[in-house]
Write a protein that holds these residues in place. Structure first.
Motif, mmCIF file in Angstrom:
data_model
loop_
_atom_site.group_PDB
_atom_site.id
_atom_site.type_symbol
_atom_site.label_atom_id
_atom_site.label_comp_id
_atom_site.label_asym_id
_atom_site.label_seq_id
_atom_site.Cartn_x
_atom_site.Cartn_y
_atom_site.Cartn_z
ATOM 1 N N LEU A 1 -3.353 2.340 1.127
ATOM 2 C CA LEU A 1 -2.018 2.903 1.357
ATOM 3 C C LEU A 1 -1.802 4.200 0.583
ATOM 4 C CD1 LEU A 1 0.098 -0.374 1.214
ATOM 5 C CD2 LEU A 1 -0.798 0.815 3.230
ATOM 6 N N GLN A 2 -2.782 4.561 -0.222
ATOM 7 C CA GLN A 2 -2.676 5.783 -1.014
ATOM 8 C C GLN A 2 -2.500 6.981 -0.082
ATOM 9 O OE1 GLN A 2 -6.058 6.215 -3.530
ATOM 10 N NE2 GLN A 2 -5.257 7.968 -4.610
ATOM 11 N N ALA B 1 4.045 -3.860 0.791
ATOM 12 C CA ALA B 1 2.849 -4.550 0.291
ATOM 13 C C ALA B 1 3.109 -5.220 -1.051
ATOM 14 C CB ALA B 1 1.689 -3.559 0.175
ATOM 15 N N SER B 2 4.040 -4.675 -1.813
ATOM 16 C CA SER B 2 4.337 -5.201 -3.149
ATOM 17 C C SER B 2 5.347 -6.337 -3.144
ATOM 18 C CB SER B 2 4.844 -4.064 -4.043
ATOM 19 O OG SER B 2 3.863 -3.060 -4.151
ATOM 20 N N ILE B 3 5.995 -6.582 -2.017
ATOM 21 C CA ILE B 3 6.923 -7.720 -1.947
ATOM 22 C C ILE B 3 6.339 -8.881 -1.148
ATOM 23 C CG2 ILE B 3 8.974 -6.310 -2.284
ATOM 24 C CD1 ILE B 3 9.524 -6.572 0.722
ATOM 25 N N GLU C 1 -2.166 -5.127 1.442
ATOM 26 C CA GLU C 1 -2.224 -3.709 1.786
ATOM 27 C C GLU C 1 -2.808 -3.502 3.186
ATOM 28 O OE1 GLU C 1 -4.254 -1.693 -1.402
ATOM 29 O OE2 GLU C 1 -2.472 -1.772 -2.688
ATOM 30 N N LYS C 2 -3.807 -4.291 3.526
ATOM 31 C CA LYS C 2 -4.409 -4.174 4.858
ATOM 32 C C LYS C 2 -3.401 -4.562 5.939
ATOM 33 C CE LYS C 2 -8.351 -5.633 7.626
ATOM 34 N NZ LYS C 2 -9.518 -6.503 7.709
ATOM 35 N N ALA C 3 -2.621 -5.615 5.687
ATOM 36 C CA ALA C 3 -1.608 -6.042 6.662
ATOM 37 C C ALA C 3 -0.573 -4.946 6.874
ATOM 38 C CB ALA C 3 -0.934 -7.330 6.189
ATOM 39 N N VAL C 4 -0.146 -4.307 5.803
ATOM 40 C CA VAL C 4 0.833 -3.219 5.921
ATOM 41 C C VAL C 4 0.197 -2.021 6.625
ATOM 42 C CG1 VAL C 4 2.237 -1.578 4.610
ATOM 43 C CG2 VAL C 4 2.187 -3.987 3.940
#
Length: 143
Positions: free
Chosen positions: A36-37, A63-65, A132-135
């Motif tokens: 996601l960077q 991704a963080s929630i 992260e991959k899902a997002v």
């Protein structure tokens, strides 16, 4: 002759694999790279980290929630569906605004350190990569 060929083969392997082994030894095998960077949706969330406000893109926020909403071992389709649902809810709450304070959302933000603490070093890093991959796979989808 056979010994010479074996020596050359071993030398080539050392030259090719040596730098990788040294890098892993010095930095650890796990990379801090995020898929996601560099994502910039133009919509940001203000979070508080260590008492200071930090601005992050909505995709990184999602991704963080996710660790508080769905287990990382669930089917990827379920995690992706949760990411889409969360994104839709956040965008709905934001309306036409491009910035929202996380305190106006009903989610718990998890740092990478908290995810690793929750599931351990190896599984925590796998969890982070899964979320992260899902997002990433669903980026921008708000259906």
């Amino acid at each position: 002759m056979k010994d010479r060929i074996l020596s050359i083969f071993v030398g080539v392997i050392i030259v090719l694999v040596g730098p990788y082994i040294i890098t892993c030894f010095l930095n650890g095998k796990e990379s801090e790279y995020s898929i996601l960077q560099g994502i910039d949706t133009g919509k940001d969330v203000v979070i508080q980290v260590n008492g200071e406000n930090k601005l992050i893109d909505v995709e990184i926020y999602i991704a963080s929630i996710l660790p508080g909403l769905v287990d990382w071992t669930a089917d990827m389709e379920i995690i992706e569906a949760q990411a889409v649902a969360v994104r839709a809810g956040i965008y709905y709450t934001m309306g036409d605004e491009t910035l929202i304070n996380a305190s106006n959302l009903d989610y718990t933000y998890y740092t990478k350190e908290q995810v690793i603490e929750k599931w351990g070093n190896v599984n925590g890093r796998k969890a982070i990569n899964t979320y992260e991959k899902a997002v990433y796979n669903t980026r921008g989808i708000i259906e």
